[in-house]
Design a protein around this motif. Structure first.
Motif, PDB file in Angstrom:
ATOM      1  N   ARG A  34       2.358   6.573  -1.062  1.00 58.93           N
ATOM      2  CA  ARG A  34       1.260   5.605  -1.064  1.00 58.93           C
ATOM      3  C   ARG A  34       0.969   5.126  -2.478  1.00 58.93           C
ATOM      4  NH1 ARG A  34       0.197   9.107   3.111  1.00 58.93           N
ATOM      5  NH2 ARG A  34      -0.217   8.083   5.100  1.00 58.93           N
ATOM      6  N   GLU A  35       0.271   4.020  -2.572  1.00 59.17           N
ATOM      7  CA  GLU A  35       0.010   3.399  -3.878  1.00 59.17           C
ATOM      8  C   GLU A  35      -0.801   4.288  -4.801  1.00 59.17           C
ATOM      9  OE1 GLU A  35      -2.286  -0.160  -3.505  1.00 59.17           O
ATOM     10  OE2 GLU A  35      -3.540   0.675  -1.915  1.00 59.17           O
ATOM     11  N   THR A  45       7.909  -4.899   8.387  1.00 52.03           N
ATOM     12  CA  THR A  45       8.503  -4.034   7.372  1.00 52.03           C
ATOM     13  C   THR A  45       9.765  -4.695   6.866  1.00 52.03           C
ATOM     14  OG1 THR A  45       7.602  -2.055   8.404  1.00 52.03           O
ATOM     15  CG2 THR A  45       9.447  -1.750   6.900  1.00 52.03           C
ATOM     16  N   ILE A  46       9.837  -4.890   5.550  1.00 53.04           N
ATOM     17  CA  ILE A  46      11.042  -5.485   4.980  1.00 53.04           C
ATOM     18  C   ILE A  46      11.785  -4.428   4.175  1.00 53.04           C
ATOM     19  CG2 ILE A  46      10.095  -7.810   4.971  1.00 53.04           C
ATOM     20  CD1 ILE A  46       9.733  -7.558   1.966  1.00 53.04           C
ATOM     21  N   PHE A  47      13.106  -4.549   4.214  1.00 47.57           N
ATOM     22  CA  PHE A  47      13.985  -3.579   3.602  1.00 47.57           C
ATOM     23  C   PHE A  47      14.773  -4.204   2.461  1.00 47.57           C
ATOM     24  CE2 PHE A  47      14.091   0.155   6.401  1.00 47.57           C
ATOM     25  CZ  PHE A  47      13.352  -0.310   7.463  1.00 47.57           C
ATOM     26  N   ARG A  84       5.798  -2.491   4.037  1.00 45.60           N
ATOM     27  CA  ARG A  84       5.236  -3.353   5.069  1.00 45.60           C
ATOM     28  C   ARG A  84       4.369  -4.415   4.418  1.00 45.60           C
ATOM     29  NH1 ARG A  84       2.408  -2.233  10.869  1.00 45.60           N
ATOM     30  NH2 ARG A  84       0.407  -3.007  10.171  1.00 45.60           N
ATOM     31  N   ALA A 121       0.835  -1.203   0.000  1.00 46.24           N
ATOM     32  CA  ALA A 121       0.000   0.000   0.000  1.00 46.24           C
ATOM     33  C   ALA A 121       0.871   1.255   0.000  1.00 46.24           C
ATOM     34  CB  ALA A 121      -0.913   0.001   1.220  1.00 46.24           C
ATOM     35  N   TYR A 122       2.142   1.105   0.388  1.00 50.36           N
ATOM     36  CA  TYR A 122       3.035   2.255   0.408  1.00 50.36           C
ATOM     37  C   TYR A 122       4.475   1.765   0.444  1.00 50.36           C
ATOM     38  CZ  TYR A 122       3.460   1.113   5.318  1.00 50.36           C
ATOM     39  OH  TYR A 122       3.690   0.448   6.473  1.00 50.36           O
ATOM     40  N   PHE A 165       2.384  -7.535   8.767  1.00 51.54           N
ATOM     41  CA  PHE A 165       2.770  -6.460   9.689  1.00 51.54           C
ATOM     42  C   PHE A 165       4.263  -6.365   9.934  1.00 51.54           C
ATOM     43  CE2 PHE A 165      -1.485  -5.460  10.261  1.00 51.54           C
ATOM     44  CZ  PHE A 165      -2.206  -6.592  10.574  1.00 51.54           C
ATOM     45  N   LEU A 173       7.650   8.737   2.533  1.00 49.69           N
ATOM     46  CA  LEU A 173       6.699   7.659   2.325  1.00 49.69           C
ATOM     47  C   LEU A 173       5.826   8.026   1.134  1.00 49.69           C
ATOM     48  CD1 LEU A 173       4.480   5.923   4.978  1.00 49.69           C
ATOM     49  CD2 LEU A 173       3.407   7.018   3.021  1.00 49.69           C
ATOM     50  N   GLN A 178       8.493   3.140   1.667  1.00 51.91           N
ATOM     51  CA  GLN A 178       9.255   4.118   2.423  1.00 51.91           C
ATOM     52  C   GLN A 178      10.695   4.135   1.914  1.00 51.91           C
ATOM     53  OE1 GLN A 178       8.856   2.575   6.422  1.00 51.91           O
ATOM     54  NE2 GLN A 178       7.000   3.726   6.809  1.00 51.91           N
TER      55      GLN A 178
END
Lengths: 116, 111
Positions: free
Chosen positions: B51-52, B99-101, B93, B31-32, B97, B49, B34
């Motif tokens: 958003r989609e 957050t992956i980088f 994210r 959905a977004y 739930f 950030l 970062q």
């Protein structure tokens, strides 16, 4: 506090020993993350705490790794029987999760763990 | 599983030029996205950030785009300065739930 605080900043331990890393998140932040970053690599997700929900432990690499969090405050990451491959920087982050959970994460300085 | 890919090769540019970093993702529709900056020996710091439903987001000399069809985000730094030299990480994210980088791209801006 003003930011996310991690201790110790550096830790050298002998192979086979247990270590405990501590994270103090920003007051009021309900979400807390632990990541591992090996030299020159990206962030590897380890575990996620959100309020009183069951933590997401899907990133823990082995049963030697465990983490606890007391309510919405301090968290400790414990590594038992450390191995040389555990050497890395361990980063903690906290965030104030909104209804869409898309708020920024604030990181600590990290704990540099060296296993000799 | 969800994956984020960033160019692992360092980007070297001359001061004053525009730096463009790429982030591609697979197996998810976030959905977004970062973007973070990380300096040596420090934790990442949040920058932007997007958003989609936003095609573009700006903050001072920074601009981020988000193309959900290409599954790609571009991060631009205009009028780059040596102080912009750092590693830049993108993240999203997942539905679980967490957050992956991405691994990050190192940027070097030469005076």
């Amino acid at each position: 506090g003003a930011g996310v605080s991690q201790s110790p900043s550096n830790k050298v331990t002998e192979k086979g020993k247990d270590v405990e890393l501590r994270c103090d998140p920003i007051s009021g932040h309900t979400a807390l993350y632990w990541y591992r970053q090996r030299l020159g690599q990206g962030l590897e997700f380890l575990i996620y705490f959100q309020g009183n929900s069951a933590p997401d432990k899907s990133g823990l690499p082995s049963d030697r790794f465990s983490a606890e969090r007391t309510g919405e405050s301090v968290s400790t990451l414990t590594i038992q029987r450390t191995q040389q491959e555990d050497s890395a920087v361990y980063l903690c982050a906290s965030s104030l999760e909104g209804t869409r959970g898309n708020t920024e994460a604030f990181f600590g300085q990290g704990t540099r763990l060296t296993v000799v | 599983s969800q994956k984020i890919e960033q160019n692992s090769e360092a980007l070297n540019i001359q001061e004053g030029k525009t730096a463009t970093l790429t982030c591609n993702y697979t197996n998810y529709s976030p959905a977004y996205l970062q973007w973070y900056r990380q300096d040596p020996g420090r934790g990442p710091v949040f920058l932007l950030l997007i958003r989609e439903n936003e095609k573009e987001k700006r903050k001072e000399r920074l601009k981020v785009t988000f193309d959900t069809t290409l599954k790609q985000s571009l991060f631009h730094i205009t009028a780059s300065q040596p102080a912009d030299s750092a590693t830049y990480l993108c993240a999203f994210r997942t539905g679980g739930f967490k957050t992956i980088f991405g691994a990050g791209t190192r940027l070097f801006v030469k005076a």
